[in-house]
Design a protein around this motif. Structure first.
Motif, mmCIF file in Angstrom:
data_model
loop_
_atom_site.group_PDB
_atom_site.id
_atom_site.type_symbol
_atom_site.label_atom_id
_atom_site.label_comp_id
_atom_site.label_asym_id
_atom_site.label_seq_id
_atom_site.Cartn_x
_atom_site.Cartn_y
_atom_site.Cartn_z
ATOM 1 N N PRO A 45 77.830 133.103 47.052
ATOM 2 C CA PRO A 45 77.120 132.407 45.988
ATOM 3 C C PRO A 45 75.608 132.660 45.991
ATOM 4 C CG PRO A 45 78.750 130.960 46.934
ATOM 5 C CD PRO A 45 78.720 132.206 47.788
ATOM 6 N N ALA A 46 74.975 132.645 47.150
ATOM 7 C CA ALA A 46 73.525 132.861 47.207
ATOM 8 C C ALA A 46 73.161 134.308 46.892
ATOM 9 C CB ALA A 46 72.995 132.466 48.581
ATOM 10 N N GLY A 47 73.877 135.256 47.482
ATOM 11 C CA GLY A 47 73.592 136.667 47.229
ATOM 12 C C GLY A 47 73.844 137.060 45.790
ATOM 13 N N PHE A 48 74.953 136.590 45.240
ATOM 14 C CA PHE A 48 75.281 136.884 43.854
ATOM 15 C C PHE A 48 74.215 136.306 42.929
ATOM 16 C CE2 PHE A 48 77.319 135.987 39.804
ATOM 17 C CZ PHE A 48 77.878 137.219 39.497
ATOM 18 N N SER A 49 73.791 135.077 43.204
ATOM 19 C CA SER A 49 72.762 134.432 42.388
ATOM 20 C C SER A 49 71.433 135.170 42.492
ATOM 21 C CB SER A 49 72.582 132.977 42.808
ATOM 22 O OG SER A 49 73.768 132.256 42.595
ATOM 23 N N ALA A 50 71.073 135.593 43.702
ATOM 24 C CA ALA A 50 69.833 136.338 43.898
ATOM 25 C C ALA A 50 69.856 137.654 43.127
ATOM 26 C CB ALA A 50 69.607 136.601 45.380
ATOM 27 N N ALA A 51 70.975 138.364 43.200
ATOM 28 C CA ALA A 51 71.102 139.638 42.488
ATOM 29 C C ALA A 51 71.029 139.423 40.976
ATOM 30 C CB ALA A 51 72.413 140.323 42.867
ATOM 31 N N LEU A 52 71.694 138.397 40.496
ATOM 32 C CA LEU A 52 71.700 138.094 39.072
ATOM 33 C C LEU A 52 70.305 137.735 38.580
ATOM 34 C CD1 LEU A 52 73.419 137.724 36.519
ATOM 35 C CD2 LEU A 52 73.794 135.367 37.245
ATOM 36 N N CYS A 53 69.602 136.898 39.319
ATOM 37 C CA CYS A 53 68.241 136.494 38.926
ATOM 38 C C CYS A 53 67.295 137.692 38.922
ATOM 39 C CB CYS A 53 67.716 135.417 39.867
ATOM 40 S SG CYS A 53 68.510 133.820 39.630
ATOM 41 N N ALA B 107 64.644 143.856 37.401
ATOM 42 C CA ALA B 107 64.688 144.686 38.603
ATOM 43 C C ALA B 107 65.964 145.518 38.626
ATOM 44 C CB ALA B 107 64.620 143.811 39.853
ATOM 45 N N GLN B 108 65.859 146.676 39.232
ATOM 46 C CA GLN B 108 67.021 147.523 39.483
ATOM 47 C C GLN B 108 67.641 146.984 40.768
ATOM 48 O OE1 GLN B 108 67.760 149.554 37.158
ATOM 49 N NE2 GLN B 108 69.271 150.853 38.062
ATOM 50 N N VAL B 109 68.857 146.422 40.696
ATOM 51 C CA VAL B 109 69.444 145.691 41.814
ATOM 52 C C VAL B 109 70.664 146.405 42.377
ATOM 53 C CG1 VAL B 109 70.473 143.494 42.520
ATOM 54 C CG2 VAL B 109 68.666 143.522 40.797
ATOM 55 N N MET B 110 70.773 146.370 43.711
ATOM 56 C CA MET B 110 71.975 146.855 44.372
ATOM 57 C C MET B 110 72.493 145.702 45.233
ATOM 58 S SD MET B 110 72.587 150.011 47.033
ATOM 59 C CE MET B 110 71.981 151.199 45.872
ATOM 60 N N LEU B 111 73.756 145.360 45.040
ATOM 61 C CA LEU B 111 74.399 144.295 45.794
ATOM 62 C C LEU B 111 75.449 144.925 46.706
ATOM 63 C CD1 LEU B 111 75.061 141.255 46.281
ATOM 64 C CD2 LEU B 111 76.632 141.422 44.361
ATOM 65 N N ILE B 112 75.351 144.667 47.991
ATOM 66 C CA ILE B 112 76.308 145.217 48.949
ATOM 67 C C ILE B 112 77.121 144.065 49.522
ATOM 68 C CG2 ILE B 112 76.590 146.425 51.138
ATOM 69 C CD1 ILE B 112 74.047 147.965 50.476
ATOM 70 N N GLU B 113 78.435 144.163 49.369
ATOM 71 C CA GLU B 113 79.353 143.130 49.848
ATOM 72 C C GLU B 113 80.424 143.782 50.705
ATOM 73 O OE1 GLU B 113 81.699 140.124 50.821
ATOM 74 O OE2 GLU B 113 79.712 139.871 49.991
ATOM 75 N N ALA B 114 80.745 143.177 51.830
ATOM 76 C CA ALA B 114 81.708 143.751 52.766
ATOM 77 C C ALA B 114 83.147 143.664 52.261
ATOM 78 C CB ALA B 114 81.601 143.062 54.125
ATOM 79 N N SER B 115 83.454 142.616 51.512
ATOM 80 C CA SER B 115 84.831 142.470 51.032
ATOM 81 C C SER B 115 84.985 143.137 49.668
ATOM 82 C CB SER B 115 85.210 140.990 50.942
ATOM 83 O OG SER B 115 84.477 140.354 49.922
ATOM 84 N N CYS B 116 86.131 142.997 49.095
ATOM 85 C CA CYS B 116 86.429 143.670 47.829
ATOM 86 C C CYS B 116 85.879 142.952 46.594
ATOM 87 C CB CYS B 116 87.944 143.827 47.674
ATOM 88 S SG CYS B 116 88.661 144.856 48.951
ATOM 89 N N ASP B 117 85.406 141.732 46.752
ATOM 90 C CA ASP B 117 84.919 141.000 45.577
ATOM 91 C C ASP B 117 83.758 140.096 45.945
ATOM 92 O OD1 ASP B 117 86.298 139.195 47.100
ATOM 93 O OD2 ASP B 117 87.810 138.756 45.617
ATOM 94 N N VAL B 118 83.024 139.667 44.918
ATOM 95 C CA VAL B 118 81.896 138.765 45.147
ATOM 96 C C VAL B 118 82.354 137.320 45.021
ATOM 97 C CG1 VAL B 118 80.182 140.424 44.381
ATOM 98 C CG2 VAL B 118 81.172 138.845 42.728
#
Length: 84
Positions: free
Chosen positions: A26-34, A40-51
């Motif tokens: 929730p925090a990472g997804f929100s940060a990337a979205l904001c 900003a050009q954003v890259m979100l890296i998540e270890a699992s298959c979904d956010v």
């Protein structure tokens, strides 16, 4: 202090971004979205298959503002069935 000296080497750059977010909970997804909404050009890296992290695996559909489906739907259906 001990140090380690690594030999000089070239490391290829696979991608570039203004903001790098590690973790799609929730925090990472929100940060990337904001950051993306601010341009900003954003890259979100998540270890699992979904956010969503625990918010999605725990059926917390309301964390995105969505009040249909997920736990909200289950609660509403439960309330309808047990009003009498």
């Amino acid at each position: 202090m001990k140090t380690y000296t690594e030999p000089v080497r070239e490391i290829p750059v696979a991608a570039e971004a203004d903001v790098l977010v590690l973790g799609g909970g929730p925090a990472g997804f929100s940060a990337a979205l904001c950051a993306a909404r601010e341009g900003a050009q954003v890259m979100l890296i998540e270890a699992s298959c979904d956010v969503g992290g625990v918010a999605t695996t725990g059926l917390m559909s309301h964390w995105t503002g969505n009040t249909s489906g997920g736990i909200w739907y289950s609660d509403a259906e439960h309330d309808k069935c047990h009003r009498d």
